[in-house]
Design a protein around this motif. Structure first.
Motif, short mmCIF file in Angstrom:
data_model
loop_
_atom_site.label_atom_id
_atom_site.label_comp_id
_atom_site.label_asym_id
_atom_site.label_seq_id
_atom_site.Cartn_x
_atom_site.Cartn_y
_atom_site.Cartn_z
N LEU A 26 -9.46 0.01 3.26
CA LEU A 26 -8.89 0.83 2.19
C LEU A 26 -9.79 0.87 0.97
CD1 LEU A 26 -6.50 2.41 0.95
CD2 LEU A 26 -5.54 0.19 0.26
N ARG A 29 -12.86 3.03 1.59
CA ARG A 29 -12.62 4.47 1.51
C ARG A 29 -12.27 4.92 0.09
NH1 ARG A 29 -9.36 3.27 5.99
NH2 ARG A 29 -7.51 3.72 4.70
N ARG A 30 -11.61 4.07 -0.66
CA ARG A 30 -11.20 4.41 -2.02
C ARG A 30 -12.08 3.67 -3.02
NH1 ARG A 30 -5.80 6.20 -1.85
NH2 ARG A 30 -5.49 7.31 0.13
N GLN A 31 -13.24 4.23 -3.27
CA GLN A 31 -14.17 3.58 -4.19
C GLN A 31 -13.61 3.54 -5.62
OE1 GLN A 31 -17.08 2.09 -3.43
NE2 GLN A 31 -16.71 2.48 -1.26
N THR A 32 -12.84 4.56 -5.97
CA THR A 32 -12.24 4.58 -7.30
C THR A 32 -11.26 3.43 -7.49
OG1 THR A 32 -12.45 6.99 -7.33
CG2 THR A 32 -10.99 5.99 -8.96
N LEU A 33 -10.47 3.13 -6.44
CA LEU A 33 -9.53 2.03 -6.50
C LEU A 33 -10.27 0.70 -6.63
CD1 LEU A 33 -6.65 0.92 -6.30
CD2 LEU A 33 -6.90 0.97 -3.79
#
Length: 325
Positions: A26, A29-33
């Motif tokens: 996760l 895939r979610r570099q912003t998170l």
């Protein structure tokens, strides 16, 4: 043989490896998170502690101080800022004199540090090799490892009458020259330890490493091919330095000036120990807050260096200084 303790996740039927794998997938895939999770703790600290304290300080600058009872009341007023910015206020002259005195010293120290630091940084970047480069790095950074208070107190002894500077001046037969310099109005003082010249020397010594390192880093990034191309095109060494080297290294000079200018602007220890009795911004804030207890006036005066440094940082950013840090 010790038996490992059972994993509580396995006890409840939750495979640890599977959870970690899904969590890693996760976050991948979610570099912003991922970025948000990494930045949240320091940003919370910065927002609550640093910005919160600045806002609290700004709020207190609007409070009222009773000169008779020495009490601070939360009655909002602009009197503190009028004493700094309103020429009609009786305190304006004394306050603006403190600001100009501090600004003049910060500018003088910045220019002196740049003039002294550039040749040292140039030699470090272009000529020092191997152990020489390491020696210069240690020599530049070693003073930064010593206590700031110890260095300031040491300079009061060095500059005092009977100290090593006076001994050297006497040995070189420059007593008359030193007395003539000390008699100048801008220098002011009966000795180096009580003059603006002595204060300037201490500031320059203490902040010099903060100027050398950014300039050296900027000079390291100047490609040698540009210097060789300038020479191939017929430019003399002085022309190459003036038209190629200096413009490319100038952001490093500005980056170093951020440290020397801002640190001098807010310092209150060196002006307290060395030089004449004229107040600097740091001394004035310390006196108002500590000895007098006029916290609203001290808070209002701290807004002055904040504004000055903000303007300076904006100018430095336009000159590309942040790229050299």
């Amino acid at each position: 043989m010790a038996i490992p303790a059972p994993d509580p996740l396995h006890q409840h039927g939750l495979p640890t490896a599977g959870i970690r794998r899904r969590l890693a997938s996760l976050l991948y895939r979610r570099q912003t998170l991922l970025l948000l999770l990494l930045l949240t703790p320091p940003l919370l600290w910065f927002g609550v502690v640093y910005l919160g304290s600045l806002l609290a300080l700004l709020m207190q600058s609007f409070y009222t101080f009773d000169d008779f009872t020495m009490a601070v009341t939360p009655e909002l007023t602009l009197a503190n800022f009028r004493a700094i910015a309103d020429p009609a206020n009786p305190l304006f002259g004394a306050n603006i004199d403190i600001v100009l005195r501090t600004l003049g010293m910060a500018a003088a120290v910045t220019v002196a540090c740049a003039l002294i630091a550039f040749p040292i940084a140039y030699y470090m970047a272009r000529y020092a090799r191997g152990w020489q480069k390491g020696f210069f790095y240690i020599a530049v950074m070693a003073p930064m490892w010593a206590s700031y208070i110890v260095k300031a107190y040491s300079w009061t002894v060095i500059l005092a009458k009977g100290g090593i500077v006076y001994w050297l001046v006497q040995a070189l037969g420059l007593n008359a020259v030193l007395e003539a310099v000390l008699s100048l109005p801008v220098v002011g003082g009966s000795s180096l330890s009580t003059s603006n010249l002595g204060r300037f020397m201490v500031f320059t010594y203490i902040w010099l490493p903060f100027m050398i390192l950014p300039i050296q880093a900027a000079l390291e990034r100047v490609p040698l091919s540009l210097l060789q191309a300038s020479s191939d095109l017929g430019a003399r060494p002085a022309q190459t330095f003036r038209t190629v080297m200096l413009p490319l290294a100038f952001p490093g000079v500005v980056a170093g000036s951020i440290f020397t200018f801002s640190l001098t602007l807010g310092d209150f220890i060196v002006p307290q120990l060395v030089g004449p009795s004229g107040l600097f911004i740091g001394n004035y804030v310390y006196t108002m807050q500590g000895a007098v207890g006029n916290i609203p006036m001290a808070a209002a005066f701290t807004v002055v260096p904040v504004l000055l440094i903000s303007l300076y940082l904006a100018l430095a950013r336009r000159l590309g200084a942040f790229d050299a840090l």
